[in-house]
Motif scaffolding. Structure first.
Motif, mmCIF file in Angstrom:
data_model
loop_
_atom_site.group_PDB
_atom_site.id
_atom_site.type_symbol
_atom_site.label_atom_id
_atom_site.label_comp_id
_atom_site.label_asym_id
_atom_site.label_seq_id
_atom_site.Cartn_x
_atom_site.Cartn_y
_atom_site.Cartn_z
ATOM 1 N N SER A 17 0.853 -1.188 0.000
ATOM 2 C CA SER A 17 0.000 0.000 0.000
ATOM 3 C C SER A 17 0.882 1.228 0.000
ATOM 4 N N TYR A 18 0.406 2.311 -0.559
ATOM 5 C CA TYR A 18 1.239 3.490 -0.739
ATOM 6 C C TYR A 18 0.447 4.721 -0.312
ATOM 7 N N SER A 19 1.127 5.642 0.316
ATOM 8 C CA SER A 19 0.517 6.912 0.668
ATOM 9 C C SER A 19 1.523 8.018 0.395
ATOM 10 N N ARG A 20 1.040 9.230 0.404
ATOM 11 C CA ARG A 20 1.957 10.333 0.151
ATOM 12 C C ARG A 20 2.932 10.510 1.312
ATOM 13 N N ALA A 21 2.659 9.863 2.400
ATOM 14 C CA ALA A 21 3.628 9.882 3.503
ATOM 15 C C ALA A 21 4.755 8.892 3.257
ATOM 16 N N THR A 22 4.802 8.320 2.057
ATOM 17 C CA THR A 22 5.843 7.387 1.608
ATOM 18 C C THR A 22 6.015 6.226 2.587
ATOM 19 N N PRO A 58 15.341 13.172 -21.431
ATOM 20 C CA PRO A 58 15.904 12.061 -20.631
ATOM 21 C C PRO A 58 16.048 12.481 -19.168
ATOM 22 N N GLN A 59 15.736 11.516 -18.276
ATOM 23 C CA GLN A 59 15.838 11.721 -16.834
ATOM 24 C C GLN A 59 16.952 10.831 -16.273
ATOM 25 N N PRO A 60 17.607 11.296 -15.239
ATOM 26 C CA PRO A 60 18.641 10.436 -14.631
ATOM 27 C C PRO A 60 18.008 9.167 -14.065
ATOM 28 N N PRO A 61 18.733 8.049 -14.069
ATOM 29 C CA PRO A 61 18.155 6.778 -13.593
ATOM 30 C C PRO A 61 17.874 6.851 -12.094
ATOM 31 N N LEU A 62 16.827 6.105 -11.685
ATOM 32 C CA LEU A 62 16.465 6.012 -10.274
ATOM 33 C C LEU A 62 17.483 5.147 -9.529
ATOM 34 N N SER A 63 17.651 5.468 -8.243
ATOM 35 C CA SER A 63 18.568 4.688 -7.386
ATOM 36 C C SER A 63 17.865 4.437 -6.064
ATOM 37 N N PHE A 64 17.823 3.185 -5.656
ATOM 38 C CA PHE A 64 17.197 2.775 -4.389
ATOM 39 C C PHE A 64 18.289 2.233 -3.467
ATOM 40 N N THR A 65 18.324 2.742 -2.243
ATOM 41 C CA THR A 65 19.371 2.337 -1.286
ATOM 42 C C THR A 65 18.732 2.092 0.080
ATOM 43 N N LEU A 66 19.166 1.007 0.727
ATOM 44 C CA LEU A 66 18.714 0.726 2.095
ATOM 45 C C LEU A 66 19.450 1.648 3.044
ATOM 46 N N ALA A 67 18.700 2.512 3.750
ATOM 47 C CA ALA A 67 19.323 3.446 4.685
ATOM 48 C C ALA A 67 19.449 2.852 6.073
ATOM 49 N N SER A 68 18.685 1.818 6.362
ATOM 50 C CA SER A 68 18.740 1.208 7.700
ATOM 51 C C SER A 68 19.913 0.254 7.784
ATOM 52 N N GLN A 69 20.499 0.200 8.937
ATOM 53 C CA GLN A 69 21.644 -0.699 9.193
ATOM 54 C C GLN A 69 21.292 -1.557 10.405
ATOM 55 N N VAL A 129 14.288 3.117 3.086
ATOM 56 C CA VAL A 129 14.844 3.090 1.734
ATOM 57 C C VAL A 129 14.931 4.530 1.224
ATOM 58 N N LEU A 130 16.112 4.910 0.703
ATOM 59 C CA LEU A 130 16.322 6.235 0.105
ATOM 60 C C LEU A 130 16.150 6.124 -1.395
ATOM 61 N N VAL A 131 15.369 7.062 -1.969
ATOM 62 C CA VAL A 131 15.146 7.091 -3.416
ATOM 63 C C VAL A 131 15.857 8.334 -3.965
ATOM 64 N N LEU A 132 16.735 8.144 -4.919
ATOM 65 C CA LEU A 132 17.485 9.202 -5.588
ATOM 66 C C LEU A 132 17.244 9.058 -7.088
ATOM 67 N N PRO A 133 17.493 10.103 -7.878
ATOM 68 C CA PRO A 133 18.209 11.358 -7.580
ATOM 69 C C PRO A 133 17.304 12.396 -6.912
ATOM 70 N N GLU A 135 15.469 14.760 -7.897
ATOM 71 C CA GLU A 135 14.128 15.031 -8.400
ATOM 72 C C GLU A 135 13.084 14.125 -7.756
ATOM 73 N N TYR A 136 13.502 12.892 -7.342
ATOM 74 C CA TYR A 136 12.560 11.936 -6.761
ATOM 75 C C TYR A 136 12.940 11.585 -5.324
ATOM 76 N N PHE A 137 13.742 12.416 -4.727
ATOM 77 C CA PHE A 137 14.256 12.073 -3.394
ATOM 78 C C PHE A 137 13.114 11.951 -2.386
ATOM 79 N N ARG A 138 13.183 10.899 -1.647
ATOM 80 C CA ARG A 138 12.267 10.694 -0.523
ATOM 81 C C ARG A 138 12.796 9.545 0.342
ATOM 82 N N LEU A 139 12.368 9.508 1.567
ATOM 83 C CA LEU A 139 12.669 8.419 2.514
ATOM 84 C C LEU A 139 11.425 7.557 2.646
ATOM 85 N N VAL A 140 11.527 6.328 2.227
ATOM 86 C CA VAL A 140 10.372 5.427 2.207
ATOM 87 C C VAL A 140 10.460 4.495 3.409
#
Length: 898
Positions: A17-22, A58-69, A129-133, A135-140
């Protein structure tokens, strides 16, 4: 929030499920394999993918990174480009992760117990999860709910459950079973029902659930119980969960029926008739009454008493034991004693109506009694039959007879009636004593049984006959005889189990059972030899090994069935013949030899010892080198290993060889051994002092420190190995008010206080510590200055630092530290040591010259070192072994007496 639920994603029903609260919610079953798709972050967040981008913009490619350790990362794999989240190779076990039923969470960041779980039984994995670049940055925030599967069977905490039920328990009595089954699964997958495998028609089970959802089984009594009919019921209690298919667990349930006092004493008979002679002596046993109570313990305790209806004269005449129920004569019977006595006896139990039995005692008055013949047998007698052996000598005593008149009024005479070699004669000097004995040897073959009578008459014509039977026994006077006294046998080793060896034979000249022979092994026979008792067949139950034992020698016995039995002994010798069943065996599986480098060619490196347990040609052994034969050679006969060329450690520091040993059997057997040759190096590294790190550091020592307390330590390492790396510590120079107050442990380098510090002992102590190895040919060493400041506080650090900058006037004490070192030496023959000694001597001379040159160089530079002393002031590091890198200051650390 707008929630988007994706149901049944892939074969494992994952949803999101998805909300604008990411925030994204997923769920999946526990125990899934690696690579299962959990969800696509790019799709569920509605982010543009590479395929959907317009080629003109053209848009820069999306990047997904696990921010939790945290722990959560090990269970998932995130594709950095596509954002797809998959299960990892680490299997998720819900019961191991979430031990709390309220929904414990495993997190990737700083999450704790979650109160926002989808259900009370949820087990969540939290990921950031961090979403980059940009333009689409958010913490999910990704929450993954782990669904429970039925992968655990119910299990009782104990294998045996004991329950006690009173026998008077009414129907529908409920008893809780204190050890319910446990199931780590949740919901319907947990324990749901209980049942009994055998309820005996009187028990059933019910389950009660408390407010926490815990289910407890109750045992319900469905029928009447009677401990006297059955005191224990043993059945199996089965717990079943609600999974598909359901899993079960079981335990043994023992239901003990406890006793209550529901039975009273009972006599088997209502009346007992007894006859008693009027001349009976005091204490004569009249009768014993016995009642039975089916209860247990104190409920079954019975006492006996006379009824009130029993007259006092009868009570006085007969004594009743209240515990045993025995009735005995307590007073002498006379002419006035009634002939009939009616004894009413009560059997009393706790809380019971007494049981009643009547004992009728009839007394028979005796005016004159016949003579008495009292035998006392000397020979073996059983139930009136005397047993005599046929070889007993003449005048063998059989029995004494005492002849007497009970009334002591009449004269009694005695004689022997019957045929046989027996005589009855008065035994002087006693009156009325007679001895029965034989008059000649008995012969079993002539007559086996005699019947005689001892007759006693009194002067009034009364007589008594005492009949005696004499049974003549055949004597066992012949021993078994072996056909051979020495039995020599042979058998080849590795025989089959229970192999036949021989059949023994012995004969016995006696008749009947005395002539029947049985065979037995002697006490010296090994346990794996067996001898048939009846047939005499000798076998061996196991395989014999000639290498373990080549010859066996033990005794065997032939025993007849006579009484006492007679036996004879023979000796058995067994020779085990050899087979080639043993490979050559090296004394060690691995051989290691230490050789100094530049070892001369064809010098003896070592001896390879090998043995073969077989004999003759089977035990002959030949040695050969399987690898490295271009450098090494071995003497086949002596096993001496030699190098063809001189060995250079700088070219190769070690060699590994394989040596093969082959015996002379047919077929031949072989074995191999590993040989490691290590080349020895010289001592070229002095010890390196790691602590203290500076000669300018110091430590504050409180005056109240107790003697024996540890102060600090000196720690050093040596890059060399073996004896070259064995380090000893010693104080070679001291300075201070009372410098002998401190000592150093030569093995550990620990510095301790030896004596109590006084008022005059305040000040700076400087200890010059020598750290030396035990290298060959010349030990190497380093020195370090340990500074100890004895005072209550440090009020003037600059003053102490000025003292440390001054060159200490310390006289060096060259005293070797006493440390016990036991190096391991290998035995080498004197002839083989000569090349090594020559090489080591050359190395020693070169080392001495090198050390002398270095000493001169150090002395020349020593003067320059004093001019730079003020420049070498470092950070003051306390000498206490434990350094807190986060709290490093220039202040010294106080040591208290702990």
């Amino acid at each position: 929030h707008l929630l988007l639920f994706l149901l049944f994603v892939g074969p494992f029903n994952c949803f999101a499920s998805y909300s604008r609260a990411t925030e994204l919610f997923y769920s999946l079953n526990e125990g899934l394999p690696a690579g299962v798709l959990i969800g696509s972050l790019a799709r569920d967040l509605r982010l543009p993918t590479a395929g959907g981008q317009h080629p003109a913009s053209p848009q820069p490619p999306l990047s997904f990174t696990l921010a939790s350790q945290g722990l959560g990362e090990q269970y998932v794999q995130l594709d950095n480009r596509s954002g797809e989240l998959h299960t990892s190779a680490v299997e998720i076990d819900r019961e191991a992760l979430c031990v709390e039923s309220s929904g414990a969470t495993i997190f990737g960041g700083s999450a704790a117990l979650s109160s926002s779980s989808p259900s009370p039984e949820s087990c969540l994995l939290l990921l950031d999860v961090l979403v980059l670049p940009q333009e689409y940055f958010r913490l999910v925030k990704v929450k993954i709910a782990i669904r429970d599967v039925n992968d655990n069977a119910p299990r009782f905490p104990v294998p045996h459950i004991h329950l006690s039920v009173p026998e008077n328990a009414p129907v529908n009595t409920r008893l809780a079973i204190e050890h319910p089954a446990l199931d780590p699964d949740m919901g319907t997958n947990a324990v749901q029902t209980y049942r009994l495998r055998d309820n005996y028609g009187v028990f059933t089970l019910d389950v009660e659930e408390n407010e926490n959802g815990e289910r407890t089984p109750y045992l319900i009594v469905m029928g009447a119980l009677d401990r006297e009919m059955q005191e224990e019921y043993v059945t199996v209690i089965v717990a079943e969960d609600g999974g598909t298919p359901p899993l079960v667990g079981s335990a043994t349930l023992t239901i003990g029926i406890s006793d209550i006092n529901d039975n009273c004493p009972q006599f088997n008979d209502s009346q007992l008739n007894v006859t008693l002679y009027g001349n009976s002596s005091l204490g004569t046993h009249v009768a014993t009454v016995h009642a039975v109570d089916m209860d247990l313990g104190s409920n079954a305790q019975i006492t006996y008493s006379y009824s009130q209806k029993v007259p006092q004269p009868s009570r006085d005449l007969f004594h009743l034991n209240e515990s045993t129920g025995a009735i005995t004569l307590s007073t002498k019977v006379d002419g006035d004693t009634p002939r009939l006595h009616r004894l009413i006896i009560l059997g009393n139990g706790p809380g019971c109506i007494p049981a009643v039995i009547t004992v009728l005692v009839t007394i028979i008055k005796v005016m004159m009694r016949p003579p008495e013949v009292v035998p006392r047998f000397i020979a073996n007698e059983v139930e009136g039959v005397v047993y005599l052996k046929e070889l007993e000598p003449i005048n063998t005593p059989i029995a004494f007879f005492t002849i007497k008149d009970p009334d002591e009024k009449y004269k009694v005479t005695c004689y022997l009636d019957g045929d046989g070699p027996f005589r009855l004669s008065p035994y002087k000097p006693y009156n009325n004593e007679y001895l029965l004995e034989t008059t000649k040897p008995l012969d079993f073959e002539t007559q086996q049984l005699y019947e005689i009578s001892v007759v006693a008459w009194n002067s009034e014509g009364f007589h008594v006959n005492k009949v005696i039977k004499v049974q003549v026994l055949d004597d066992n006077d012949n021993s078994p005889v072996f056909s051979e006294q020495l039995i020599e046998l042979s058998i080849e080793e590795n025989n089959v189990p229970n192999a036949f060896l021989t059949k023994l034979h012995a004969t016995d000249a006696d008749s009947g059972e005395r002539g029947q022979v049985s065979y037995f092994l002697g006490p010296d026979a090994p346990s794996y030899f067996a001898l048939d008792k009846t047939t005499g067949v000798l076998t061996v139950s196991t395989q014999l090994d000639r290498e373990e034992k080549e010859k066996y020698r033990y005794t065997v016995k032939a025993v007849d069935s006579g009484f006492p039995p007679r036996e004879s002994i023979a000796t058995v010798t067994i020779t085990v013949l050899d087979k080639n069943d043993n490979s050559p065996r090296f004394i060690n599986k691995d051989f290691s030899f230490f050789v100094p480098e530049n070892f001369p060619g064809f010098g003896e490196i070592g001896v390879i010892s090998v043995t073969d347990a077989d004999a003759g040609q089977n035990g002959w052994v030949a040695l050969s080198v399987l690898n490295g034969s271009d450098i090494f050679v071995i003497d086949t006969g002596k096993g001496v290993l030699r190098a063809k060329v001189s060995l250079d450690r700088e070219q190769q520091s070690s060699y590994v060889l394989w040596i093969e040993a082959v015996d002379g059997g047919d077929p031949a057997l072989s074995s191999t051994a590993k040989i490691t040759i290590l080349l020895l190096d010289i001592n070229d590294n002095p010890p390196l002092v790691l602590f203290p790190q500076s000669n300018m550091s110091y430590l504050l020592v409180l005056p109240s420190t107790l003697p024996g307390s540890p102060i600090t330590e000196v720690y050093a390492v040596d890059k060399d190995t073996g004896m070259n790396a064995v380090i000893a510590y010693s104080i070679i120079g001291r300075r201070g008010p009372r410098p002998e107050s401190f000592r150093i442990d030569p093995k550990t380098g620990n510095i301790t206080l030896e004596e109590s510090l006084m008022q005059n002992d305040y000040g700076l102590y400087r200890l010059l510590v020598k750290v030396s190895d035990h290298g060959y040919p010349e030990p190497l060493h380093s020195t370090v200055m340990v500074n100890l400041f004895v005072n209550d506080t440090v009020s003037n650090e600059s003053y102490i630092e000025s003292l440390l900058r001054k060159e200490p006037d310390i006289s060096v004490e060259e005293k070797q530290p006493q440390i016990s070192i036991e190096p391991t030496h290998k035995k080498m023959e004197s002839a083989s040591c000569m090349p090594a000694l020559v090489a080591l001597s050359v190395i020693s001379l070169g080392s001495i010259a090198l050390v002398t040159g270095m000493g001169i160089y150090i002395c020349l530079r020593k003067g320059k070192k004093h001019h730079r002393a003020d420049e070498n002031l470092e950070v003051q590091i306390p000498l206490n072994g434990r350094i807190n890198l986060h709290m490093l200051e220039k202040k010294p650390v106080e040591i208290s007496n702990i």
